[in-house]
Design a protein around this motif. Sequence first.
Motif, PDB file in Angstrom:
ATOM      1  N   LEU A  49      -7.107 -31.245 -27.428  1.00 24.29           N
ATOM      2  CA  LEU A  49      -6.428 -30.097 -26.888  1.00 24.29           C
ATOM      3  C   LEU A  49      -4.783 -30.231 -26.664  1.00 24.29           C
ATOM      4  N   ALA A  50      -4.562 -31.609 -26.276  1.00 27.31           N
ATOM      5  CA  ALA A  50      -3.090 -32.026 -25.919  1.00 27.31           C
ATOM      6  C   ALA A  50      -2.195 -31.936 -27.311  1.00 27.31           C
ATOM      7  N   ASP A  51      -2.870 -32.237 -28.346  1.00 33.45           N
ATOM      8  CA  ASP A  51      -2.154 -32.117 -29.695  1.00 33.45           C
ATOM      9  C   ASP A  51      -2.003 -30.537 -30.080  1.00 33.45           C
ATOM     10  N   PHE A  52      -3.142 -30.008 -30.026  1.00 34.68           N
ATOM     11  CA  PHE A  52      -2.747 -28.583 -30.257  1.00 34.68           C
ATOM     12  C   PHE A  52      -1.908 -27.628 -29.276  1.00 34.68           C
ATOM     13  N   LEU A  53      -1.751 -28.086 -27.819  1.00 37.99           N
ATOM     14  CA  LEU A  53      -0.913 -27.535 -26.799  1.00 37.99           C
ATOM     15  C   LEU A  53       0.532 -27.995 -27.635  1.00 37.99           C
ATOM     16  N   THR A  54       0.630 -29.166 -28.082  1.00 40.39           N
ATOM     17  CA  THR A  54       1.858 -29.583 -28.549  1.00 40.39           C
ATOM     18  C   THR A  54       2.446 -28.572 -29.519  1.00 40.39           C
ATOM     19  N   THR A  55       1.682 -28.199 -30.626  1.00 39.38           N
ATOM     20  CA  THR A  55       1.843 -27.314 -31.520  1.00 39.38           C
ATOM     21  C   THR A  55       2.291 -25.939 -31.005  1.00 39.38           C
ATOM     22  N   ARG A  56       1.872 -25.514 -29.779  1.00 37.75           N
ATOM     23  CA  ARG A  56       2.107 -24.383 -29.248  1.00 37.75           C
ATOM     24  C   ARG A  56       3.419 -24.487 -28.630  1.00 37.75           C
ATOM     25  N   VAL A  57       3.986 -25.583 -27.907  1.00 36.46           N
ATOM     26  CA  VAL A  57       5.162 -25.621 -27.611  1.00 36.46           C
ATOM     27  C   VAL A  57       6.365 -25.756 -28.780  1.00 36.46           C
ATOM     28  N   VAL A  58       5.804 -26.323 -29.889  1.00 37.25           N
ATOM     29  CA  VAL A  58       6.668 -26.119 -31.133  1.00 37.25           C
ATOM     30  C   VAL A  58       6.789 -24.801 -31.533  1.00 37.25           C
ATOM     31  N   GLU A  59       5.799 -24.078 -31.660  1.00 36.26           N
ATOM     32  CA  GLU A  59       5.833 -22.639 -32.061  1.00 36.26           C
ATOM     33  C   GLU A  59       6.836 -21.879 -30.971  1.00 36.26           C
ATOM     34  N   VAL A  60       6.839 -21.781 -29.820  1.00 39.59           N
ATOM     35  CA  VAL A  60       7.338 -21.289 -28.843  1.00 39.59           C
ATOM     36  C   VAL A  60       8.751 -21.586 -28.806  1.00 39.59           C
ATOM     37  N   GLY A  61       9.038 -22.855 -29.205  1.00 41.23           N
ATOM     38  CA  GLY A  61      10.401 -23.497 -28.910  1.00 41.23           C
ATOM     39  C   GLY A  61      11.149 -23.230 -30.033  1.00 41.23           C
ATOM     40  N   VAL A  62      10.646 -23.474 -31.406  1.00 41.08           N
ATOM     41  CA  VAL A  62      11.309 -23.296 -32.488  1.00 41.08           C
ATOM     42  C   VAL A  62      11.395 -21.947 -32.901  1.00 41.08           C
ATOM     43  N   HIS A  63      10.398 -20.882 -32.568  1.00 39.86           N
ATOM     44  CA  HIS A  63      10.795 -19.547 -32.846  1.00 39.86           C
ATOM     45  C   HIS A  63      11.797 -18.916 -31.798  1.00 39.86           C
ATOM     46  N   LEU A  81      19.006 -31.713 -32.541  1.00 46.02           N
ATOM     47  CA  LEU A  81      18.032 -32.630 -33.331  1.00 46.02           C
ATOM     48  C   LEU A  81      17.015 -31.390 -33.742  1.00 46.02           C
ATOM     49  N   VAL A  82      16.390 -30.932 -32.681  1.00 46.83           N
ATOM     50  CA  VAL A  82      15.543 -29.851 -33.041  1.00 46.83           C
ATOM     51  C   VAL A  82      15.893 -28.701 -34.071  1.00 46.83           C
ATOM     52  N   GLU A  83      17.060 -28.152 -34.020  1.00 42.85           N
ATOM     53  CA  GLU A  83      17.586 -27.027 -35.028  1.00 42.85           C
ATOM     54  C   GLU A  83      17.670 -27.829 -36.408  1.00 42.85           C
ATOM     55  N   ARG A  84      18.195 -29.113 -36.386  1.00 44.37           N
ATOM     56  CA  ARG A  84      18.417 -30.008 -37.744  1.00 44.37           C
ATOM     57  C   ARG A  84      16.853 -30.141 -38.368  1.00 44.37           C
ATOM     58  N   LEU A  85      15.953 -30.799 -37.630  1.00 45.58           N
ATOM     59  CA  LEU A  85      14.711 -31.065 -38.266  1.00 45.58           C
ATOM     60  C   LEU A  85      14.012 -30.209 -38.049  1.00 45.58           C
ATOM     61  N   ALA A  86      13.829 -28.970 -37.599  1.00 49.76           N
ATOM     62  CA  ALA A  86      13.125 -28.064 -37.835  1.00 49.76           C
ATOM     63  C   ALA A  86      13.581 -26.879 -38.979  1.00 49.76           C
ATOM     64  N   GLY A  87      14.745 -27.302 -39.523  1.00 54.85           N
ATOM     65  CA  GLY A  87      15.479 -26.593 -40.430  1.00 54.85           C
ATOM     66  C   GLY A  87      15.924 -25.351 -40.238  1.00 54.85           C
ATOM     67  N   ARG A  88      16.299 -25.183 -38.840  1.00 56.57           N
ATOM     68  CA  ARG A  88      17.047 -24.188 -38.327  1.00 56.57           C
ATOM     69  C   ARG A  88      18.531 -24.140 -38.425  1.00 56.57           C
ATOM     70  N   SER A  89      18.989 -25.270 -38.896  1.00 59.50           N
ATOM     71  CA  SER A  89      20.564 -25.320 -39.322  1.00 59.50           C
ATOM     72  C   SER A  89      20.650 -26.660 -40.300  1.00 59.50           C
ATOM     73  N   PRO A  90      21.464 -26.318 -41.320  1.00 61.45           N
ATOM     74  CA  PRO A  90      21.553 -27.134 -42.319  1.00 61.45           C
ATOM     75  C   PRO A  90      21.598 -28.701 -42.185  1.00 61.45           C
ATOM     76  N   LEU A  91      21.227 -29.673 -42.928  1.00 62.12           N
ATOM     77  CA  LEU A  91      21.745 -31.091 -42.800  1.00 62.12           C
ATOM     78  C   LEU A  91      22.520 -31.253 -43.993  1.00 62.12           C
ATOM     79  N   THR A  92      23.713 -32.072 -43.666  1.00 60.87           N
ATOM     80  CA  THR A  92      24.433 -32.703 -44.604  1.00 60.87           C
ATOM     81  C   THR A  92      23.869 -33.854 -45.196  1.00 60.87           C
ATOM     82  N   GLU A  93      24.435 -34.053 -46.399  1.00 58.73           N
ATOM     83  CA  GLU A  93      23.975 -35.047 -47.478  1.00 58.73           C
ATOM     84  C   GLU A  93      24.118 -36.504 -46.449  1.00 58.73           C
TER      85      GLU A  93
END
Length: 218
Positions: free
Chosen positions: A131-145, A188-200
């Motif tokens: 349950l703890a791991d699935f709840l983490t995915t829900r935090v990701v869902e709400v936070g990244v979206h 960090l979240v924007e970059r690693l979740a693909g919400r802003s581009p990474l430089t080379e």
Amino acid sequence: MAFRDECAQLGAVLRTLDDGDLDRPTGCPPWTVRELLAHVRTGVGRLTGMLAAPAPPRAEVDAADYFGAAKFTPSVDADRVADARREAAALPGRDVLAADFDRAWRATDAAVRAQPPGRLVRTRHGDAMTLADFLTTRVVEVGVHGLDLAAALGRTPWLTPTAAEVVAGLLTGGREIPAGLAWDRLTLVERLAGRSPLTEPERALLAAAGFRRLLFAG
């Protein structure tokens, strides 16, 4: 705490929107703000049904493995898009949408609080998880979206500190960010979740550190 904080913050933002805001396009095409909110509302409400079902015998997937290619096949994506559009049509106004979102996340929060330590759940994709791991995915869902919604609305991102800590911890695997990347948690979240581009150079530093990019889209 992170789930409650991020849902409460999104709910507060939702109550400030008007119909024009709800019809704006998002960076998650073909969804509008209204449809993306319907998708998030469904995501935060999933646990109530999962917790009413029998627990699987053992966990087989953790929070990071949950974000895998099987979640983003063309058929799964098509169903996800269609479901959100249908649910958005059934919740057309801001007040109705806000009230439904509030009911969904609060019901989940109450159901989670009633569970014993170590509770296991099975997702709609068949994943057996804690349950703890699935709840983490829900935090990701709400936070990244939430980042997607903020961008669509032209607003400053509202990612809460507790949610940022959870999402950043998942994205980094709990490891330190390489010294050459002067990122705060939001960046960090924007970059690693693909919400802003990474430089080379950023990509090279992350690769050298052995960071694994999680999959958030097809």
